[in-house]
Scaffold this motif. Structure first.
Motif, PDB file in Angstrom:
ATOM      1  N   ARG A 149      -3.950  -1.506   4.148  1.00 32.51           N
ATOM      2  CA  ARG A 149      -4.257   0.300   4.345  1.00 32.51           C
ATOM      3  C   ARG A 149      -2.859   0.354   2.868  1.00 32.51           C
ATOM      4  O   ARG A 149      -2.832   1.528   2.426  1.00 32.51           O
ATOM      5  CB  ARG A 149      -3.832   1.536   5.788  1.00 32.51           C
ATOM      6  CG  ARG A 149      -5.187   1.198   6.183  1.00 32.51           C
ATOM      7  CD  ARG A 149      -4.608   1.893   7.493  1.00 32.51           C
ATOM      8  NE  ARG A 149      -5.911   2.727   8.077  1.00 32.51           N
ATOM      9  CZ  ARG A 149      -6.890   3.690   7.219  1.00 32.51           C
ATOM     10  NH1 ARG A 149      -6.871   4.251   6.703  1.00 32.51           N
ATOM     11  NH2 ARG A 149      -8.452   3.763   8.407  1.00 32.51           N
ATOM     12  N   ALA A 150      -1.594  -0.194   3.023  1.00 34.59           N
ATOM     13  CA  ALA A 150      -0.633  -0.086   2.849  1.00 34.59           C
ATOM     14  C   ALA A 150      -0.379  -0.698   1.568  1.00 34.59           C
ATOM     15  O   ALA A 150       0.212   0.009   0.567  1.00 34.59           O
ATOM     16  CB  ALA A 150       0.744  -0.689   3.679  1.00 34.59           C
ATOM     17  N   ALA A 151      -1.684  -1.214   1.503  1.00 40.09           N
ATOM     18  CA  ALA A 151      -1.479  -2.069   0.278  1.00 40.09           C
ATOM     19  C   ALA A 151      -2.660  -1.658  -1.139  1.00 40.09           C
ATOM     20  O   ALA A 151      -2.607  -2.096  -2.693  1.00 40.09           O
ATOM     21  CB  ALA A 151      -2.186  -3.946  -0.057  1.00 40.09           C
ATOM     22  N   LYS A 152      -3.820  -0.921  -0.398  1.00 40.97           N
ATOM     23  CA  LYS A 152      -4.162  -0.311  -1.171  1.00 40.97           C
ATOM     24  C   LYS A 152      -4.887  -0.664  -2.287  1.00 40.97           C
ATOM     25  O   LYS A 152      -4.861  -0.281  -3.433  1.00 40.97           O
ATOM     26  CB  LYS A 152      -4.281   1.236  -1.774  1.00 40.97           C
ATOM     27  CG  LYS A 152      -3.618   2.234  -0.880  1.00 40.97           C
ATOM     28  CD  LYS A 152      -2.578   3.195  -1.418  1.00 40.97           C
ATOM     29  CE  LYS A 152      -2.377   4.690  -0.386  1.00 40.97           C
ATOM     30  NZ  LYS A 152      -1.666   3.880   0.736  1.00 40.97           N
ATOM     31  N   LEU A 176     -11.365   2.314   4.885  1.00 43.43           N
ATOM     32  CA  LEU A 176     -10.020   1.642   3.943  1.00 43.43           C
ATOM     33  C   LEU A 176      -9.887   2.359   2.563  1.00 43.43           C
ATOM     34  O   LEU A 176     -10.853   2.445   2.051  1.00 43.43           O
ATOM     35  CB  LEU A 176      -9.883   0.407   4.187  1.00 43.43           C
ATOM     36  CG  LEU A 176     -10.188  -0.122   5.467  1.00 43.43           C
ATOM     37  CD1 LEU A 176     -10.303  -1.761   5.215  1.00 43.43           C
ATOM     38  CD2 LEU A 176      -9.699   0.044   6.129  1.00 43.43           C
ATOM     39  N   PRO A 177      -8.639   2.826   2.290  1.00 43.84           N
ATOM     40  CA  PRO A 177      -8.455   2.838   1.146  1.00 43.84           C
ATOM     41  C   PRO A 177      -8.310   2.381   0.194  1.00 43.84           C
ATOM     42  O   PRO A 177      -7.146   1.441  -0.479  1.00 43.84           O
ATOM     43  CB  PRO A 177      -6.412   3.780   1.500  1.00 43.84           C
ATOM     44  CG  PRO A 177      -5.905   2.865   1.912  1.00 43.84           C
ATOM     45  CD  PRO A 177      -7.314   2.860   2.871  1.00 43.84           C
ATOM     46  N   VAL A 178      -9.927   2.045  -0.039  1.00 45.96           N
ATOM     47  CA  VAL A 178     -10.129   0.324  -0.979  1.00 45.96           C
ATOM     48  C   VAL A 178     -11.218   0.847  -1.767  1.00 45.96           C
ATOM     49  O   VAL A 178     -11.904   1.640  -1.776  1.00 45.96           O
ATOM     50  CB  VAL A 178     -10.548  -0.901   0.077  1.00 45.96           C
ATOM     51  CG1 VAL A 178     -10.979  -1.979  -1.039  1.00 45.96           C
ATOM     52  CG2 VAL A 178      -9.043  -1.430   1.215  1.00 45.96           C
ATOM     53  N   GLY A 179     -10.932   0.124  -3.134  1.00 41.68           N
ATOM     54  CA  GLY A 179     -11.950   0.505  -3.499  1.00 41.68           C
ATOM     55  C   GLY A 179     -13.552  -0.050  -3.739  1.00 41.68           C
ATOM     56  O   GLY A 179     -14.457   0.211  -3.073  1.00 41.68           O
TER      57      GLY A 179
END
Ligand code: UDP
Length: 241
Positions: A149-152, A176-179
């Motif tokens: 989450r922190a790494a995005k 998750l904030p992931v592409g």
């Protein structure tokens, strides 16, 4: 686009170039969807594992990982364009991400392997950032999820082996904030150099599976699913399915 059914698993009939383009679109959309790359072994596993079957069906992209799937599809009378090995696909996407300063997070394999893989990847793809690494031997994934989450990252490689990686991605889809997430089995071991891939001539001949078997004879139990897979495909064709 409708999928090509190979013994109950639907595959996207795409070329490598089309698969990479589609992945870039998915990363751009940033919906945290996922890609799976099933081989015949996973198709056979999915016949007995409903959760795995539904995780495969829920993927944004289902790529024919090796020659086995393409051959199986041909036996079934449903020719596919080409094999799209997961590891080559990931390399194609990372090369494109590197051009625009994108990032990747490496999740899976034994402790230390993802860090080694990271070193190789940043050398091979200048411009690519490794946003983080986590090994794949955990009891609680909450701290790993916090780190991701922190790494995005633009792309998250999930290399836990099947069916663990497919189930994990299905659980985290959209959260998750992931592409884009990508299930890639033993690829981190290959990037790190702890496992060697077959020489290109063997790959071209469709003998990557044989090379792996010769290197790791203990895989024979798992690989005995291959002839069963071929026999089932032939049986299904004869029954007109
Ligand atoms: N693995 C993991 N956590 C586990 C089990 C396996 O991270 O609980 C890793 C293992 O270290 C290896 C990968 O998952 O790097 C699976 O490799 P394998 O060659 O079995 O996968 P395949 O490419 O054949 O699906």
């Amino acid at each position: 686009m409708s999928r090509t059914d190979v013994l109950g698993v639907g595959f996207d009939d795409v070329t490598m170039a089309e698969a990479v383009d589609r992945a870039l679109e998915l990363i751009e959309a940033r919906e945290c969807r996922y890609v799976v790359t099933p081989n015949p072994e996973i198709v056979m596993l999915a016949k007995e594992d409903a959760a795995l079957k539904s995780a495969l069906a829920g993927a944004a992209l289902v790529l024919p990982d090796g020659v086995g799937i393409v051959k199986g599809a041909a036996i079934l009378g449903r020719p596919m364009k080409e094999k799209v090995p997961g590891i080559d696909f990931a390399c194609g996407v990372m090369a494109r991400l590197a051009e625009k300063g994108g990032s990747v997070y490496l999740f899976g394999a034994k402790p230390g392997v993802a860090e080694k893989a990271a070193q190789t990847l940043v050398e091979k793809y200048p411009g690519l950032a490794v946003a983080g690494t986590s090994d794949g031997y955990f009891t609680d994934d909450a701290p790993i999820i916090e780190k991701i989450r922190a790494a995005k990252p633009d792309m998250l490689l999930v290399c836990l082996g099947a069916p663990k990686q497919e189930l994990w991605m299905a659980k985290e889809e959209g959260k998750l904030p992931v592409g884009l997430m990508c299930g890639l089995g033993g690829s981190l071991d290959v990037f790190a150099g702890t496992v060697k891939r077959a020489p290109e001539s063997w790959q071209r001949l469709g003998l990557e599976w044989l090379y792996r078997l010769l290197k790791e004879p203990r895989r024979i139990g798992r690989m005995m699913k291959l002839p069963v897979f071929v026999a089932e495909a032939a049986g299904a064709r004869l029954r007109g399915k």
